[in-house]
Design an enzyme around this catalytic site. Structure first.
Site, PDB file in Angstrom:
ATOM      1  N   GLU A 194      43.986  16.314  30.816  1.00  0.00           N
ATOM      2  CA  GLU A 194      42.947  17.320  31.040  1.00  0.00           C
ATOM      3  C   GLU A 194      41.538  16.725  31.040  1.00  0.00           C
ATOM      4  O   GLU A 194      40.687  17.123  31.834  1.00  0.00           O
ATOM      5  CB  GLU A 194      43.061  18.432  29.997  1.00  0.00           C
ATOM      6  CG  GLU A 194      44.221  19.390  30.207  1.00  0.00           C
ATOM      7  CD  GLU A 194      45.572  18.807  29.800  1.00  0.00           C
ATOM      8  OE1 GLU A 194      46.614  19.372  30.184  1.00  0.00           O
ATOM      9  OE2 GLU A 194      45.575  17.776  29.092  1.00  0.00           O
ATOM     10  N   HIS A 239      50.423  27.797  24.053  1.00  0.00           N
ATOM     11  CA  HIS A 239      50.549  28.443  25.365  1.00  0.00           C
ATOM     12  C   HIS A 239      50.012  29.872  25.388  1.00  0.00           C
ATOM     13  O   HIS A 239      50.172  30.560  26.392  1.00  0.00           O
ATOM     14  CB  HIS A 239      52.023  28.462  25.810  1.00  0.00           C
ATOM     15  CG  HIS A 239      52.561  27.117  26.193  1.00  0.00           C
ATOM     16  ND1 HIS A 239      52.715  26.101  25.286  1.00  0.00           N
ATOM     17  CD2 HIS A 239      52.984  26.620  27.389  1.00  0.00           C
ATOM     18  CE1 HIS A 239      53.220  25.036  25.890  1.00  0.00           C
ATOM     19  NE2 HIS A 239      53.381  25.331  27.179  1.00  0.00           N
ATOM     20  N   PHE A 273      45.901  23.939  26.319  1.00  0.00           N
ATOM     21  CA  PHE A 273      45.796  22.561  26.790  1.00  0.00           C
ATOM     22  C   PHE A 273      44.357  22.153  27.092  1.00  0.00           C
ATOM     23  O   PHE A 273      44.100  21.016  27.478  1.00  0.00           O
ATOM     24  CB  PHE A 273      46.616  22.361  28.075  1.00  0.00           C
ATOM     25  CG  PHE A 273      48.093  22.614  27.937  1.00  0.00           C
ATOM     26  CD1 PHE A 273      48.680  22.891  26.716  1.00  0.00           C
ATOM     27  CD2 PHE A 273      48.909  22.585  29.059  1.00  0.00           C
ATOM     28  CE1 PHE A 273      50.039  23.141  26.606  1.00  0.00           C
ATOM     29  CE2 PHE A 273      50.276  22.823  28.958  1.00  0.00           C
ATOM     30  CZ  PHE A 273      50.844  23.103  27.732  1.00  0.00           C
TER      31      PHE A 273
END
Length: 328
Positions: A63, A132, A89
């Site tokens: 990322e 998530h 993330f």
């Protein structure tokens, strides 16, 4: 009569990205699995096939590298749209976003633009594992130099993603992942969209104001339906923009209703509701019949999916806050 079609939020975002890429060949997409797979939620489905691997780029699982590369591309005149595959993330890229993306234009006294859109699926309700189902919006809204918006429905998804891409400042674009394939709405591509950084009354009412954004807009609308059966009229406002906040419709509403409840999936402590409550109290103090009340998640890390329904604000918890407001 203009042609319309029923679309999901996922389809609206896909169509909006396609239109932006057709209109400007400097727009390109980048992220993990956005190309051949079409993204884990299929938001970029078919775009690599039609625009090629130079414009829809499957990145490594990195990322910080994705966002850092986007900074370089923006400096060279491109308009990169990067996808963070899941909200949790984003933190490896947080340094790049806060220290580079947010500050570059200010550092250059406006000479350098950062037309980067960072798409982040956010919120819970999909039965996912750890990392998530986060709601990190307050961390970005607290950062000067970033614009932060949250769509809640298919039509807004179609228009807002195009408007964000056309904007010269960096935009954190939040997408409620549990709404991607949940509901359909009628899209008229010939309509004139509302400006990007604006709030909107999505259900008029007279007795109390409920503020929501992203995934909780649907919850708030269900609450208004339930309250109507009990003789209470709730006005629901979809904030749509979290930085800058568009407070004019909020103030107008609260001055009429005298009551305000804010709901979001992020935990309550230092969440967006705190800023909203403070501003409403400052501007509407003499109109308020009760304190501004906040309904959000509990102050814990996101729980295992089997108990996430207990964690997330639902119809009963929002209605309970409305009842408490009327008890003053």
């Amino acid at each position: 009569m203009s042609a319309t079609q029923k679309i999901t939020l996922a389809k609206g975002l896909n169509m909006g990205l396609r239109k932006a890429m057709e209109d400007d060949d400097k727009v390109l997409l980048m992220g993990e699995d956005v190309g051949k797979l079409g993204g884990v939620f299929r938001i970029t489905d078919g775009l690599q096939k039609d625009f090629g691997e130079d414009r829809v780029i499957d990145s490594p699982l990195a990322e910080s590298g994705i966002v850092g590369t986007a900074v370089g591309m923006a400096l060279r005149g491109y308009r990169p749209v990067v996808e963070i595959q899941f909200d949790g993330f984003v933190y490896p890229a947080y340094d790049q976003i806060v220290c580079q993306v947010a500050k570059y234009t200010y550092r250059s006294q406006g000479k350098v633009k950062m037309p980067i859109v960072i798409r982040i699926p956010f919120g819970g309700g999909i039965g996912a594992v750890e990392h998530h189902s986060e709601s990190p919006e307050a961390q970005f809204a607290h950062t000067p130099g970033l614009k932060v918006v949250a769509c809640s429905n298919p039509v807004d998804g179609y228009w807002m993603i195009q408007q964000a891409i056309a904007h010269d400042d960096p935009v954190i674009f939040l997408e409620p992942k549990r709404q991607y394939h949940a509901d359909k709405a009628e899209l008229d591509e010939t309509a004139t969209p509302e400006p990007l950084f604006t709030s909107r009354v999505v259900r008029p009412g007279s007795d109390a104001t409920v503020l929501a954004y992203g995934p909780t807009v649907k919850t708030a609308l269900k609450c208004a339906e339930a309250a109507e059966s009990e003789g209470r009229s709730l006005e629901v406002i979809d904030l749509r923009t979290l930085s800058p906040l568009d407070m004019a419709p909020v103030y107008e509403s609260v001055r009429r209703t005298g009551r305000c409840v804010v709901t979001h999936e992020a935990h309550v402590n230092l969440g967006m509701g705190a800023e909203l409550a403070a501003r409403v109290t400052e501007e509407c103090f003499y109109s308020l019949e009760a304190p501004v009340l906040r309904v959000g998640a509990f102050d814990t890390p996101y729980p295992p999916s089997r108990i996430e329904e207990e964690y997330l604000p639902d119809l009963d918890r929002v209605l309970d806050a409305v009842d408490r407001s009327f008890s003053y």
